[in-house]
Motif scaffolding. Structure first.
Motif, mmCIF file in Angstrom:
data_model
loop_
_atom_site.group_PDB
_atom_site.id
_atom_site.type_symbol
_atom_site.label_atom_id
_atom_site.label_comp_id
_atom_site.label_asym_id
_atom_site.label_seq_id
_atom_site.Cartn_x
_atom_site.Cartn_y
_atom_site.Cartn_z
ATOM 1 N N ASN A 169 -8.854 7.545 -6.794
ATOM 2 C CA ASN A 169 -9.197 7.850 -5.410
ATOM 3 C C ASN A 169 -10.522 7.165 -5.065
ATOM 4 N N ALA A 170 -11.153 7.569 -3.981
ATOM 5 C CA ALA A 170 -12.416 6.947 -3.574
ATOM 6 C C ALA A 170 -13.494 7.105 -4.642
ATOM 7 N N ASP A 171 -13.508 8.238 -5.340
ATOM 8 C CA ASP A 171 -14.504 8.464 -6.399
ATOM 9 C C ASP A 171 -14.324 7.511 -7.580
ATOM 10 N N SER A 172 -13.152 6.896 -7.687
ATOM 11 C CA SER A 172 -12.874 5.960 -8.781
ATOM 12 C C SER A 172 -13.462 4.578 -8.517
ATOM 13 N N GLY A 173 -14.010 4.370 -7.308
ATOM 14 C CA GLY A 173 -14.616 3.090 -6.980
ATOM 15 C C GLY A 173 -13.618 1.942 -6.859
ATOM 16 N N LEU A 174 -12.406 2.239 -6.413
ATOM 17 C CA LEU A 174 -11.365 1.220 -6.323
ATOM 18 C C LEU A 174 -11.493 0.327 -5.089
ATOM 19 N N GLY A 175 -12.244 0.786 -4.079
ATOM 20 C CA GLY A 175 -12.306 0.035 -2.826
ATOM 21 C C GLY A 175 -10.916 -0.084 -2.233
ATOM 22 N N SER A 176 -10.551 -1.281 -1.783
ATOM 23 C CA SER A 176 -9.219 -1.468 -1.202
ATOM 24 C C SER A 176 -8.145 -1.659 -2.274
ATOM 25 N N TRP A 177 -8.518 -1.557 -3.530
ATOM 26 C CA TRP A 177 -7.645 -1.536 -4.680
ATOM 27 C C TRP A 177 -6.614 -2.659 -4.684
ATOM 28 N N PRO A 178 -7.083 -3.894 -4.883
ATOM 29 C CA PRO A 178 -6.167 -5.042 -4.883
ATOM 30 C C PRO A 178 -5.041 -4.926 -5.913
ATOM 31 N N ARG A 179 -5.330 -4.366 -7.082
ATOM 32 C CA ARG A 179 -4.283 -4.228 -8.103
ATOM 33 C C ARG A 179 -3.150 -3.331 -7.604
ATOM 34 N N GLY A 180 -3.509 -2.232 -6.962
ATOM 35 C CA GLY A 180 -2.488 -1.340 -6.414
ATOM 36 C C GLY A 180 -1.706 -2.001 -5.302
ATOM 37 N N HIS A 181 -2.402 -2.767 -4.456
ATOM 38 C CA HIS A 181 -1.710 -3.437 -3.361
ATOM 39 C C HIS A 181 -0.750 -4.496 -3.900
ATOM 40 N N ALA A 182 -1.123 -5.157 -4.990
ATOM 41 C CA ALA A 182 -0.219 -6.131 -5.614
ATOM 42 C C ALA A 182 1.041 -5.433 -6.128
ATOM 43 N N LEU A 183 0.888 -4.235 -6.697
ATOM 44 C CA LEU A 183 2.057 -3.468 -7.145
ATOM 45 C C LEU A 183 2.958 -3.111 -5.959
ATOM 46 N N LEU A 184 2.343 -2.715 -4.858
ATOM 47 C CA LEU A 184 3.099 -2.381 -3.651
ATOM 48 C C LEU A 184 3.839 -3.614 -3.140
ATOM 49 N N ARG A 185 3.156 -4.745 -3.068
ATOM 50 C CA ARG A 185 3.782 -5.987 -2.592
ATOM 51 C C ARG A 185 4.944 -6.386 -3.513
ATOM 52 N N ASP A 186 4.755 -6.222 -4.821
ATOM 53 C CA ASP A 186 5.837 -6.522 -5.762
ATOM 54 C C ASP A 186 7.063 -5.644 -5.487
ATOM 55 N N LEU A 187 6.822 -4.360 -5.237
ATOM 56 C CA LEU A 187 7.930 -3.461 -4.896
ATOM 57 C C LEU A 187 8.629 -3.924 -3.618
ATOM 58 N N MET A 188 7.850 -4.323 -2.630
ATOM 59 C CA MET A 188 8.421 -4.765 -1.360
ATOM 60 C C MET A 188 9.197 -6.069 -1.540
ATOM 61 N N ASN A 189 8.685 -6.991 -2.352
ATOM 62 C CA ASN A 189 9.377 -8.256 -2.595
ATOM 63 C C ASN A 189 10.662 -8.041 -3.368
ATOM 64 N N THR A 190 10.648 -7.122 -4.326
ATOM 65 C CA THR A 190 11.855 -6.809 -5.083
ATOM 66 C C THR A 190 12.921 -6.282 -4.137
ATOM 67 N N ARG A 191 12.503 -5.415 -3.249
ATOM 68 C CA ARG A 191 13.431 -4.837 -2.277
ATOM 69 C C ARG A 191 14.017 -5.922 -1.391
ATOM 70 N N GLU A 192 13.172 -6.817 -0.888
ATOM 71 C CA GLU A 192 13.644 -7.866 0.017
ATOM 72 C C GLU A 192 14.572 -8.844 -0.689
ATOM 73 N N ASN A 193 14.349 -9.068 -1.970
ATOM 74 C CA ASN A 193 15.163 -10.030 -2.711
ATOM 75 C C ASN A 193 16.475 -9.440 -3.223
ATOM 76 N N THR A 194 16.549 -8.127 -3.352
ATOM 77 C CA THR A 194 17.759 -7.536 -3.916
ATOM 78 C C THR A 194 18.543 -6.663 -2.947
ATOM 79 N N HIS A 195 17.896 -6.276 -1.850
ATOM 80 C CA HIS A 195 18.563 -5.368 -0.905
ATOM 81 C C HIS A 195 18.555 -5.944 0.493
ATOM 82 N N GLY A 196 18.884 -7.179 0.632
ATOM 83 C CA GLY A 196 18.872 -7.799 1.959
ATOM 84 C C GLY A 196 19.764 -7.057 2.931
ATOM 85 N N ASP A 197 19.280 -6.960 4.175
ATOM 86 C CA ASP A 197 20.058 -6.242 5.210
ATOM 87 C C ASP A 197 20.985 -7.196 5.928
#
Length: 186
Positions: A158-186
């Motif tokens: 959380n904020a007390d962990s000093g993560l700031g905008s937490w780029p590592r977490g955002h990369a994990l989120l983007r990876d999840l979103m890219n996986t979804r877009e590549n395997t579950h196309g609408d």
């Protein structure tokens, strides 16, 4: 194919201005699911509110949950008929609401739902989280069929962990979103 919308699901007491969820909201335009009562969270009310938000949109959803928000995702997924609207979930530092001290402070949030989630998910856990041991997080990840990511000794992520905008977490989120877009196309 419609781009996914990211819903931010804060935990108990909401996420303050320096929390990565608040920073992501400001930087990326993600939408926070506002709850009626952040201080005295009622499981049924929080589930109903998430259901309301899920039904309101027409885009696929990716959930980014923290702490009690993770427990909300699994509780909601166990009762909703609309889980197909969720493409993926990032579950960060789940709160172990079955621990005695949390059960007393957050009545109604135990037991934790343990059914496999019907969408891909990543659970990020810290080895020194005061609200959930790493072993317990691993058990939850296994029950939910989430990929477990070890974030080392970063407290409650959380904020007390000093993560700031937490780029590592955002990369994990983007990876999840890219996986979804590549395997579950609408």
């Amino acid at each position: 194919m419609k781009a996914a919308e990211v819903l931010l699901l804060p935990g108990w007491e909401n996420s303050g201005p320096q929390h990565w969820q608040s920073l992501w909201e400001a930087q990326h335009g993600y939408r926070r699911v506002e709850q009626h009562d952040w201080m005295r969270p009622l499981r049924g009310d929080w589930i109903a509110r998430l259901e309301e938000v899920v039904l309101a949109g027409d885009r696929p959803l990716v959930l980014a949950a923290h702490s009690l928000g993770c427990i909300l995702v699994t509780a909601w997924a166990g009762v909703s008929r609309n889980t197909a609207r969720v493409a993926a979930a990032l579950l960060v530092a789940p709160a172990d609401t079955e621990r005695v001290e949390l059960r007393e402070r957050l009545p109604g949030w135990a037991p934790i739902a343990r059914q496999p989630l019907p969408f891909p998910s990543v659970l990020v856990a810290s080895r020194n989280d005061p609200y959930c041991t790493f072993d317990r997080a691993g058990e939850l990840a296994q029950a939910w069929r989430s990929r477990l990511v070890d974030h080392g000794g970063a407290g409650h992520l959380n904020a007390d962990s000093g993560l700031g905008s937490w780029p590592r977490g955002h990369a994990l989120l983007r990876d999840l979103m890219n996986t979804r877009e590549n395997t579950h196309g609408d």
